[in-house]
Design an enzyme around this catalytic site. Structure first.
Site, PDB file in Angstrom:
ATOM      1  N   ARG A 262       1.938 -73.761   0.485  1.00 48.14           N
ATOM      2  CA  ARG A 262       2.728 -72.675  -0.099  1.00 48.14           C
ATOM      3  C   ARG A 262       3.159 -73.054  -1.505  1.00 48.14           C
ATOM      4  O   ARG A 262       3.573 -74.184  -1.754  1.00 48.14           O
ATOM      5  CB  ARG A 262       3.967 -72.374   0.751  1.00 48.14           C
ATOM      6  CG  ARG A 262       3.635 -71.753   2.101  1.00 48.14           C
ATOM      7  CD  ARG A 262       4.862 -71.394   2.891  1.00 48.14           C
ATOM      8  NE  ARG A 262       4.494 -70.923   4.227  1.00 48.14           N
ATOM      9  CZ  ARG A 262       5.358 -70.728   5.220  1.00 48.14           C
ATOM     10  NH1 ARG A 262       6.638 -70.943   5.018  1.00 48.14           N
ATOM     11  NH2 ARG A 262       4.947 -70.303   6.398  1.00 48.14           N
ATOM     12  N   SER A 352      10.711 -69.785  12.855  1.00 54.89           N
ATOM     13  CA  SER A 352      10.919 -68.332  12.878  1.00 54.89           C
ATOM     14  C   SER A 352       9.906 -67.749  13.840  1.00 54.89           C
ATOM     15  O   SER A 352       8.700 -68.011  13.706  1.00 54.89           O
ATOM     16  CB  SER A 352      10.719 -67.722  11.485  1.00 54.89           C
ATOM     17  OG  SER A 352      11.838 -67.923  10.673  1.00 54.89           O
ATOM     18  N   ARG A 390       9.929 -80.732   9.210  1.00 55.32           N
ATOM     19  CA  ARG A 390      11.358 -80.475   9.419  1.00 55.32           C
ATOM     20  C   ARG A 390      11.836 -81.099  10.727  1.00 55.32           C
ATOM     21  O   ARG A 390      12.991 -81.531  10.833  1.00 55.32           O
ATOM     22  CB  ARG A 390      11.630 -78.973   9.391  1.00 55.32           C
ATOM     23  CG  ARG A 390      11.429 -78.379   8.003  1.00 55.32           C
ATOM     24  CD  ARG A 390      12.038 -77.004   7.831  1.00 55.32           C
ATOM     25  NE  ARG A 390      11.952 -76.586   6.433  1.00 55.32           N
ATOM     26  CZ  ARG A 390      12.606 -75.570   5.904  1.00 55.32           C
ATOM     27  NH1 ARG A 390      13.427 -74.849   6.672  1.00 55.32           N
ATOM     28  NH2 ARG A 390      12.472 -75.257   4.635  1.00 55.32           N
TER      29      ARG A 390
END
Length: 429
Positions: A262, A352, A390
């Site tokens: 990204r 998410s 993460r």
């Protein structure tokens, strides 16, 4: 992409749902383009019928020796042929204009998504685990003594620039072990099929999962036109693009561990220290393809799958439902799972999980055939299960000790060959 028929049938509801996302009414503009497109198509069909009728009469006029009528009809055929071509071209232009507009409008929220402007209006729905009480001031992952030898930002910057990291030794092994634990949990206990996918895709795949055209700047494109995937949501979801799947084959549940890329456009100044926000990272992704009737239940199921990873590792987390102003472009409803990071003294997003309805399926023409029924669009869902980097951060920060060492979660030890601790010198023992 949106169903133009649904907008025609109930433009007021379409505008009301857009308003919940903070957008102005668009149905009038959409329907004006749609009406112009349909008028051009009707006019082309009428002209084609006139051309066909004249074509049939040309031969009869020739046979009668009526040269004047023959010439008139032949000229009419030529005229109508040109008119049909022009109208078809104009209809195609309106069709492309309509498609481009629909492609740029975000998905409509489910009715139970809370109202709100930004992340401050998200609603916590549950919390698991109790943050550890430290008898010293915990630090962020990159400040832990035992982590520093294995987390090299300077060399990565020399190789690639900012927002890259080079992992070595024990830290690299912990990172790899976390991905393996996630895959094994999802495949053996959660019923997902492990899938190894490419990380380079064509334009069509990025359009299918709504990265294009609106978010091109968020991704990287090679000089020969391939795109580096921002997540394997792109590849996994597009496996059903252009297909009609039998209902009996649903749900399709997949998981994949891939590199992700990204550009982090628009994130200047955010999370510049450490490896929380990187240009290149790894994720274990989950994707489900379902029928419309089962997608909301599947959303809850996928959320539980992601939460299970954190529970297995003993990492405290909270789950929130995103408000209308914080949802992603393609989502109808999203759960964010936020893990506790003691170095930051806050919860940070680690997954998410979104249900997209038929929004992506329409873009990629992915359908299913009910028993005895006509094909209909599938529903698609995606979610992190989890972001590996993460998760590494959370394991390191929650397991840190006063002497700079890190104690590993018990559940991770089998994937570390029985090793239980990262020493203050960076050795995994």
């Amino acid at each position: 992409m949106h169903d133009i028929r649904a907008i025609r049938d109930n433009p007021e509801r379409f505008d009301a749902l857009l308003a919940r996302r903070g957008l102005s009414s668009l149905s009038s503009e959409i329907l004006a383009i749609d009406e112009a497109r349909r008028a051009k198509i009707l006019a082309a069909e009428t002209a084609q019928a006139a051309q066909n009728a004249a074509s049939k009469e040309v031969g009869a006029a020739k046979a009668k020796g009526d040269e004047a009528e023959f010439e008139r009809l032949r000229a009419l055929v030529t005229e109508k042929k040109a008119e049909v071509a022009r109208l078809n071209e104009e209809a195609a232009a309106e069709d492309e204009r309509l498609r481009d507009m629909l492609m740029g409008i975000p998905n409509l929220p489910h009715d139970d998504v809370p109202e709100g402007a930004d992340e401050n209006d998200n609603v916590e729905i549950r919390r698991w685990g109790t943050p550890r009480a430290f008898d010293f001031k915990p630090v962020e992952h990159f400040e832990i003594a035992g982590v520093k030898p294995g987390m090299d930002f300077e060399t990565a910057a020399k190789l690639s620039g900012a927002r890259f990291v080079l992992l070595r030794g024990g830290v690299a092994r912990i990172h790899r072990a976390l991905a393996q634990l996630m895959l094994d949990l999802h495949t053996t206990e959660h019923g997902l099929t492990e899938t190894m996918t490419p990380v380079l895709v064509k334009d069509e795949a990025m359009y299918g999962t709504n990265q294009l055209p609106k978010f091109a700047e968020d991704s990287y494109q090679t000089t020969n036109g391939w795109w580096l995937i921002p997540t394997s949501e792109v590849t996994l979801t597009n496996t059903v693009a252009g297909e009609i799947v039998d209902e009996a084959a649903l749900p399709i549940r997949m998981t994949s561990h891939t590199q992700c890329f990204r550009s982090e456009a628009g994130s200047a100044g955010k999370d510049t220290s450490g490896m929380l926000r990187q240009h290149q990272f790894e994720k274990v992704e989950m994707v489900s393809i379902t029928t419309p009737e089962t997608s909301l239940a599947e959303h809850e199921r996928m959320t539980k799958c992601a939460e299970a990873v954190l529970e297995r590792l003993g990492l405290p987390y909270r789950t929130v439902v995103l408000c209308t102003g914080d949802m992603g472009f393609g989502a109808r409803k999203t759960h964010d799972i936020e893990v506790w990071l003691p170095g930051q003294d806050k919860y940070r997003e680690i997954s998410s999980v979104s249900v997209c309805g038929d929004f992506q399926a329409r873009r990629m023409n992915a359908r299913y055939r009910p028993a005895g029924g006509k094909p209909d669009f599938v529903h698609t869902l995606n979610g992190s299960g989890l972001a590996v980097g993460r998760c590494l951060i959370a394991v390191l920060e929650n397991g840190q000790q006063a002497d700079g060492s890190v104690v590993m979660p018990e559940a991770l030890v089998p994937w570390l060959g029985g090793k239980t601790r990262l020493t203050e010198d960076g050795a995994l023992v």
